[in-house]
Scaffold this motif. Structure first.
Motif, PDB file in Angstrom:
ATOM      1  N   ILE A   1       4.502  68.198 -25.811  1.00 42.54           N
ATOM      2  CA  ILE A   1       5.412  67.670 -26.847  1.00 42.54           C
ATOM      3  C   ILE A   1       4.565  67.032 -27.947  1.00 42.54           C
ATOM      4  O   ILE A   1       3.692  66.198 -27.667  1.00 42.54           O
ATOM      5  CB  ILE A   1       6.368  66.624 -26.225  1.00 42.54           C
ATOM      6  CG1 ILE A   1       7.193  67.269 -25.115  1.00 42.54           C
ATOM      7  CG2 ILE A   1       7.266  66.002 -27.298  1.00 42.54           C
ATOM      8  CD1 ILE A   1       7.538  66.329 -23.982  1.00 42.54           C
TER       9      ILE A   1
ATOM     10  N   GLN B   1       2.568  60.520  -7.291  1.00 42.27           N
ATOM     11  CA  GLN B   1       1.523  59.560  -7.669  1.00 42.27           C
ATOM     12  C   GLN B   1       1.248  58.472  -6.624  1.00 42.27           C
ATOM     13  O   GLN B   1       0.096  58.041  -6.490  1.00 42.27           O
ATOM     14  CB  GLN B   1       1.862  58.930  -9.031  1.00 42.27           C
ATOM     15  CG  GLN B   1       1.905  59.956 -10.152  1.00 42.27           C
ATOM     16  CD  GLN B   1       2.370  59.362 -11.483  1.00 42.27           C
ATOM     17  OE1 GLN B   1       1.970  58.284 -11.882  1.00 42.27           O
ATOM     18  NE2 GLN B   1       3.225  60.093 -12.185  1.00 42.27           N
TER      19      GLN B   1
ATOM     20  N   ASP C   1       9.197  55.142 -16.671  1.00 37.50           N
ATOM     21  CA  ASP C   1       8.101  54.342 -17.235  1.00 37.50           C
ATOM     22  C   ASP C   1       8.038  54.413 -18.757  1.00 37.50           C
ATOM     23  O   ASP C   1       7.409  53.566 -19.394  1.00 37.50           O
ATOM     24  CB  ASP C   1       6.757  54.832 -16.666  1.00 37.50           C
ATOM     25  CG  ASP C   1       6.622  54.594 -15.180  1.00 37.50           C
ATOM     26  OD1 ASP C   1       7.469  53.892 -14.601  1.00 37.50           O
ATOM     27  OD2 ASP C   1       5.661  55.128 -14.587  1.00 37.50           O
TER      28      ASP C   1
ATOM     29  N   GLY D   1       8.442  54.293  -9.361  1.00 37.90           N
ATOM     30  CA  GLY D   1       9.341  55.378  -8.984  1.00 37.90           C
ATOM     31  C   GLY D   1      10.654  54.839  -8.454  1.00 37.90           C
ATOM     32  O   GLY D   1      11.724  55.402  -8.692  1.00 37.90           O
ATOM     33  N   SER D   2      10.601  53.702  -7.729  1.00 44.75           N
ATOM     34  CA  SER D   2      11.839  53.136  -7.179  1.00 44.75           C
ATOM     35  C   SER D   2      12.763  52.712  -8.311  1.00 44.75           C
ATOM     36  O   SER D   2      13.983  52.903  -8.243  1.00 44.75           O
ATOM     37  CB  SER D   2      11.521  51.947  -6.263  1.00 44.75           C
ATOM     38  OG  SER D   2      10.904  50.905  -6.990  1.00 44.75           O
TER      39      SER D   2
ATOM     40  N   THR E   1       8.992  62.049 -12.134  1.00 44.01           N
ATOM     41  CA  THR E   1       9.957  61.481 -11.195  1.00 44.01           C
ATOM     42  C   THR E   1      11.327  61.307 -11.853  1.00 44.01           C
ATOM     43  O   THR E   1      12.350  61.779 -11.331  1.00 44.01           O
ATOM     44  CB  THR E   1       9.449  60.099 -10.703  1.00 44.01           C
ATOM     45  OG1 THR E   1       8.092  60.235 -10.287  1.00 44.01           O
ATOM     46  CG2 THR E   1      10.278  59.581  -9.564  1.00 44.01           C
ATOM     47  N   ALA E   2      11.361  60.623 -13.006  1.00 41.01           N
ATOM     48  CA  ALA E   2      12.648  60.303 -13.626  1.00 41.01           C
ATOM     49  C   ALA E   2      13.305  61.546 -14.224  1.00 41.01           C
ATOM     50  O   ALA E   2      14.498  61.804 -13.993  1.00 41.01           O
ATOM     51  CB  ALA E   2      12.452  59.234 -14.703  1.00 41.01           C
TER      52      ALA E   2
ATOM     53  N   ASP F   1       7.763  69.971 -19.849  1.00 46.26           N
ATOM     54  CA  ASP F   1       6.565  69.274 -19.367  1.00 46.26           C
ATOM     55  C   ASP F   1       5.330  70.059 -19.754  1.00 46.26           C
ATOM     56  O   ASP F   1       5.402  71.255 -20.030  1.00 46.26           O
ATOM     57  CB  ASP F   1       6.607  69.032 -17.849  1.00 46.26           C
ATOM     58  CG  ASP F   1       5.802  67.787 -17.468  1.00 46.26           C
ATOM     59  OD1 ASP F   1       4.571  67.792 -17.652  1.00 46.26           O
ATOM     60  OD2 ASP F   1       6.410  66.791 -17.027  1.00 46.26           O
ATOM     61  N   GLN F   2       4.193  69.348 -19.770  1.00 44.57           N
ATOM     62  CA  GLN F   2       2.979  70.000 -20.252  1.00 44.57           C
ATOM     63  C   GLN F   2       2.331  70.920 -19.211  1.00 44.57           C
ATOM     64  O   GLN F   2       1.474  71.716 -19.543  1.00 44.57           O
ATOM     65  CB  GLN F   2       1.966  68.958 -20.729  1.00 44.57           C
ATOM     66  CG  GLN F   2       1.637  67.900 -19.703  1.00 44.57           C
ATOM     67  CD  GLN F   2       1.175  66.590 -20.342  1.00 44.57           C
ATOM     68  OE1 GLN F   2       0.933  66.522 -21.533  1.00 44.57           O
ATOM     69  NE2 GLN F   2       1.043  65.555 -19.536  1.00 44.57           N
TER      70      GLN F   2
END
Ligand SMILES: Cc1cc2nc3c(=O)[nH]c(=O)nc-3n(C[C@H](O)[C@H](O)[C@H](O)COP(=O)(O)OP(=O)(O)OC[C@H]3O[C@@H](n4cnc5c(N)ncnc54)[C@H](O)[C@@H]3O)c2cc1C
Length: 421
Positions: free
Chosen positions: A78, A43, A290, A300-301, A11-12, A35-36
């Protein structure tokens, strides 16, 4: 060419690159996100899967399709950040150099951290719904479960979306009611908190909602282990709670590479300034969403409001100017309460959730701290907004900082406080 490297296309991370790409010249800036895998998961949808309304196909889309043109996606795990060398190592041996780094690798449920949780009963009578697999397995279980002792459990705070286990309890109550077996299900809500929720006023209201639904609450419970033979959870102070079905929110932790890189706290969250997201240790490293240690909800907000602030600050920071925008910890969360209704809470670092209307003061259409059908529709509609407004980085008609306009401050707070006491 300057290089912005973003770790995590959730999200972020997705919002960061999509908002910054049009603001940073293509000739001067390369933007890469790692990203993996190539599966972006919505979610908040996991909550509904155990009870049927969403199918997994509704909530997973390729990450690539969520990114603006001009953003490079690297798929790989990562392994290590070398912040003193401005390099990130991937597990497959590749290395990525950066001028500026944004860590947005979120937080994940870690059932492996509680003895016995992943024992013989894992996905037999012990489930989680914080992963897509877990939510799907639980849906299969609930479809045929004939009743007994349901224990809804939080291992330790902080967890992402702190209202989610409460929502799960309310939805379970409705679900069993609809299936005609509510009288055969005992529901207990087990939490390490001293009440139903983290914020006192909302906590009082939510405790009342549990009571109305005959859901027992067991507070201050710090789990030591799951005894999968006896089918009990055991706390450090030797309380024992039996279950036929345990739905747990395992310990949530930041990514392991954060610890390996010497960049995290004891739960692998990256310490940053809570108003700007800049690391106090490295002047070219930010953490957002997060993954950071800021003292507000992991949601997420929050990521949405935080990215709005971050974008302005990042442009100032890379131009050598002072960062003038300050994040206030703004969070808002829908709390699904079953039977087609939901509550909405809106708060920040300093202000508790208060009653009122949102986002338009006095009008709404959403109502704060009260169960309403419109709030439920808001929550369902949010899935569309997430894919089509939020992730692409469009401006949404909600204030970035928490607004006090339209909130009923003194009178209702006092009333609710009296209710709580
Ligand atoms: C059941 C549930 C219900 C929720 N409901 C709500 C809600 O109603 N409202 C709300 O606001 N929020 C809700 N949330 C929370 C919300 O989904 C998260 O807070 C949000 O996704 C955080 O965004 P993020 O970018 O920080 O992390 P994420 O979106 O989790 O992204 C992190 C990314 O990092 C990647 N990553 C991690 N480690 C590595 C590695 N080593 N190598 C490569 N990639 C890596 C992951 O694959 C992932 O894509 C809910 C969450 C859950 C689980």
């Amino acid at each position: 060419m300057k290089r912005l490297l973003v770790l995590g296309a959730g999200t972020a991370g997705t919002m960061v690159v999509n908002k910054l790409r049009p603001l940073l010249s293509d000739d001067e800036w390369a933007i890469t996100v790692v990203d993996q895998d190539d599966a972006h998961q919505y979610q908040p949808g996991f909550l509904f899967i155990p009870f049927g309304p969403y199918k997994p196909g509704d909530i997973v889309k390729p990450r690539r399709d969520q990114l603006r043109a001009g953003v490079d996606l690297v798929l790989g795990e990562i392994d290590l950040v070398r912040p003193d060398q401005n390099t990130v190592d991937l597990a497959d041996g590749r290395s990525l150099d950066y001028d500026y780094l944004v860590i947005a690798t979120g937080t994940s449920p870690r059932p492996d951290q509680t003895p016995g949780m992943m024992g013989a009963e894992w996905r037999q009578s012990v489930f989680d719904f914080y992963t897509l697999d877990g939510a799907r397995a639980l849906a299969r279980k609930l479809a045929t479960w004939e009743g007994g002792r349901l224990v809804v459990h939080i291992t330790e705070m902080p967890i992402k979306c702190p209202p989610a286990p409460l929502e799960f309890s309310f939805l379970a109550d409705s679900f069993f009611e609809k299936r005609g077996i509510r009288d055969r299900v005992d529901i207990t809500y087990v939490t390490p908190l001293d009440g139903a929720f983290t914020k006192p006023v909302a906590s009082g209201l939510l405790a009342g909602m549990l009571e109305e639904r005959q859901i027992a609450i067991e507070p201050d419970f710090y789990i030591e282990r799951v005894d999968d033979e006896a089918k009990t959870i055991v706390s450090y102070d030797e309380r024992v709670i039996p279950f036929d079905l345990l739905v747990t929110v395992p310990l949530n932790m930041g990514a392991d590479f954060v610890a390996r890189s010497g960049m995290g706290d004891e739960l692998n969250y990256v310490p940053v300034d809570k108003h700007t997201f800049l690391s106090p240790k490295w002047d070219n490293v930010f953490a957002i969403g997060d993954a950071s240690d800021i003292p507000t909800s992991k949601a997420g907000s929050v990521a949405h409001f935080a990215v709005d602030v971050f974008t302005h600050n990042f442009l100032q920071h890379v131009s050598g100017e002072e960062m003038t925008h300050r994040f206030d910890g703004h969070a808002n969360c829908f709390v699904e309460s079953g039977a087609g209704k939901a509550m909405l809470i809106d708060f920040n670092y300093d202000v508790e959730p208060l009653p009122g209307k949102y986002p338009i003061p006095g009008l709404g259409p959403l109502t704060l701290l009260a169960e309403r059908r419109m709030n439920h529709w808001g929550k369902l509609m949010f899935k569309w907004i997430y894919w089509h407004g939020l992730l692409p980085g469009r401006r949404l008609p909600v204030p970035t900082s928490m607004s006090m306009t339209g909130k009923e401050v003194a009178t209702t707070t006092t009333r609710e406080m009296e209710k709580v006491q």
